[in-house]
Scaffold this active site. Sequence first.
Site, PDB file in Angstrom:
ATOM      1  N   SER A  29      12.727 -19.033 -33.766  1.00  0.00           N
ATOM      2  CA  SER A  29      13.231 -17.807 -33.467  1.00  0.00           C
ATOM      3  C   SER A  29      12.554 -16.563 -34.162  1.00  0.00           C
ATOM      4  O   SER A  29      11.876 -16.910 -35.107  1.00  0.00           O
ATOM      5  CB  SER A  29      14.750 -17.474 -33.697  1.00  0.00           C
ATOM      6  N   ASP A  30      12.505 -15.266 -33.694  1.00  0.00           N
ATOM      7  CA  ASP A  30      11.889 -14.245 -34.589  1.00  0.00           C
ATOM      8  C   ASP A  30      13.234 -13.821 -35.418  1.00  0.00           C
ATOM      9  O   ASP A  30      14.082 -14.367 -35.447  1.00  0.00           O
ATOM     10  CB  ASP A  30      11.500 -13.062 -33.697  1.00  0.00           C
ATOM     11  N   TYR A  31      12.709 -12.951 -36.441  1.00  0.00           N
ATOM     12  CA  TYR A  31      13.702 -12.433 -37.389  1.00  0.00           C
ATOM     13  C   TYR A  31      15.067 -11.938 -36.947  1.00  0.00           C
ATOM     14  O   TYR A  31      15.223 -11.271 -36.318  1.00  0.00           O
ATOM     15  CB  TYR A  31      12.940 -11.357 -38.164  1.00  0.00           C
ATOM     16  N   THR A  32      16.122 -12.978 -37.085  1.00  0.00           N
ATOM     17  CA  THR A  32      17.469 -12.949 -36.841  1.00  0.00           C
ATOM     18  C   THR A  32      17.686 -12.812 -35.426  1.00  0.00           C
ATOM     19  O   THR A  32      18.760 -12.182 -34.792  1.00  0.00           O
ATOM     20  CB  THR A  32      18.120 -11.937 -37.550  1.00  0.00           C
TER      21      THR A  32
END
Length: 755
Positions: free
Chosen positions: A280-283
Amino acid sequence: MNHKELVFIILTLFFSGLSAQQRIVEIEELLQKMTIEEKIGQLNLLTPGGGVATGSVVSENVEAKIKAGKVGGLFGVAGPDKVRVAQEIAVKQSRLGIPLLIGSDVIHGYKTTYPIPLGLASSWDLELIEKAAQMAAKEATADGINWNFSPMVDIARDPRWGRIAEGAGEDPYLGSKIAEAMVRGYQGGDLAAEHTMLACVKHFALYGAVEAGRDYNSVDMSKVKMYNQYLPPYKAAIDAGAATVMTSFNDVDGVPATGNKWLLTELLRNQWGFGGFVVSDYTSLNEMISHGLGDLQAVSALALKAGLDMDMVGEGFLTTLKKSLEEGKVTEEEITNACRRVLEAKYISGLFDDPYRYLDTKRPARDILTKEHRNLARKLATRSFVLLKNENGILPIQKNKKIALIGPLADSRENMLGTWAPTGDLSLAVTVLEGLKNVAPNARIEYAKGANITDDEEFAKRVNVFGTRIDIDSRSPESMLEEAVDLAKTSDVVIAVVGEATEMSGESSSRSDISIPESQKKLIRALVASGKPVALVLMSGRPLTIPEEFDMPVAILQVWHPGVEAGNAIADVIFGDYNPSGKLTATWPRNVGQIPIYHSIKTTGRPGPLDGTFEKFKSNYLDVPNTPLIPFGYGLSYTEFKYSNLRLDKETIGPNDSISATVTVSNIGKFDGEEVVQLYLSDMVRSITPPGRQLKGFAKVMLKKGESKEVTITLSPDDLKFYNGQLEFVSEPGEFKVFVGPNSDAQLSKTFMLK
């Protein structure tokens, strides 16, 4: 595990020099030993803080989690000694001793930063771009990093979106070629070699098409548009062997990418055969809650079942998957498959053979910020600059002239590296003032700031999140302007360095007004009014709206944000030691009302007049022409090139045939120079409406003054294909027109028939 994934594993293990069968057995044996908690732990990517975060969350209790086998990888930590500490905890103090992946955002160079990706793409030099990625990999791995969150291959056709700076621009063909070159540069031929690292293609998918150019916003488009215009660079990177993929923040068909099963499983794995792992990307997993898809447990289960393998920072997998397993919302097989893919990446990186292979303490001094690397960064920068205008041949400037160097970016070390350079050292950047003095030590150069980047203090605060990029002077704007004009009047020529601060573009840096700030506009007007020749050195991370400046009697050299060797590279071009050869990879609009505007736009059923005049009941504006201010592929030189004698080697071809176009290019000017010869293709009749023209080939050629060369560009059968209404990749019989020239407005043309 499907057949395509198995093939990927076998091939990658084979090319790493290991026994594929042996490694598959070892992975399966390890999986048998792992508890469900340890499997989930491998799906957890954390940052201990201390680096540049791309969100508000920083992981807690990282050391304890590593010991407990609850961490698969880290980012935000670098340096052989620091990485060794983390790796030793994982290898020596966790139950199974599984090593960590160490990731980083190495976007345009590591310590030796080179131009932002949009600038680098403007070189149209695939060999140099691959070398740039190789250099970045060599430096990053010397600091213990084995996984890079790059390349960003998002197609971007809205320059209001700040992250246009991070990609290759608007074109799927050029973007695909650059994606391939960067993956090759990062990964090389052996991912277990100490100077290569895993590439991570991002952001999957369609992130560059966010509505209104506002970061993290929604995306909505047809499958036909996706397949033909936005997906090709991602697929090219996958086909080039990219080991990992990162999801995007936006939704696709109403489902956030991080939890989109069609995107991550049906398209990426089943259609494209991707066998690596997806992070995933950041959160972005947690952010599916705000998208409206449920609580953390619900969205974590959704993401796992969709095909997400690793959760960056949010810890949704870590804290909810076991409960979801107990409640029957996910299966152990789904958790195991995700864990297997993460372990495979560690195997092909050689980490199981030697967890410390990237931790040679001698390498940083040997491999980082070397003279060779800085020279390459300087070369990359000079090749990225685009000469937009050169009124009366103002450029190049003779080194014996009295020069007034003016502008808020002329001596601003903080703004040379560009956005997304968290591993770079601002103090090492060469300013324009320093560069001019380095290249022309005997020149008479005097400097005045002239204006602030902006006089808007609130705007400056928003830009200065990572440190001061916009410094509002204690002097009044009027006094700075007066000083600059006085200096200009006593000089032979003026160089004005203006544009955007680095963080005026990039992530979370969308702008609704992409013109030069008014404080600098006033400065430019006053300098031009002085009557002296004025060369604008324009820095930005995006296309700007500059109709006023473009209409002035000035030279304009677009230099993007050039990196650590910025000042030296700019001076090389300003003084003519290198003749600029860059070409735009994104269209420059007349105003924001034209956005989105790009070269492959469709003609519509009521096309407006080609000469830009207004005609009622046609597709045009009342107030401006349809045409852009500056077209895609555009870029001038200090010399002049002439195109002639375009010919095709065939008039009719079959569906499996190639066809070649040959054109004569002549340097009829006064300087040696390089030219990017571009080929565009128009499909005149087909089952779904075609773009007006599409880039399908290019070649960069060096010509001495007075020299002519024949340049041949060959179209393959696939270059004539497109995805039809049933998403079949086909070519259709009929007439095609080939255009060849210096930019997307190329005039020389020939037709051929596909039977």
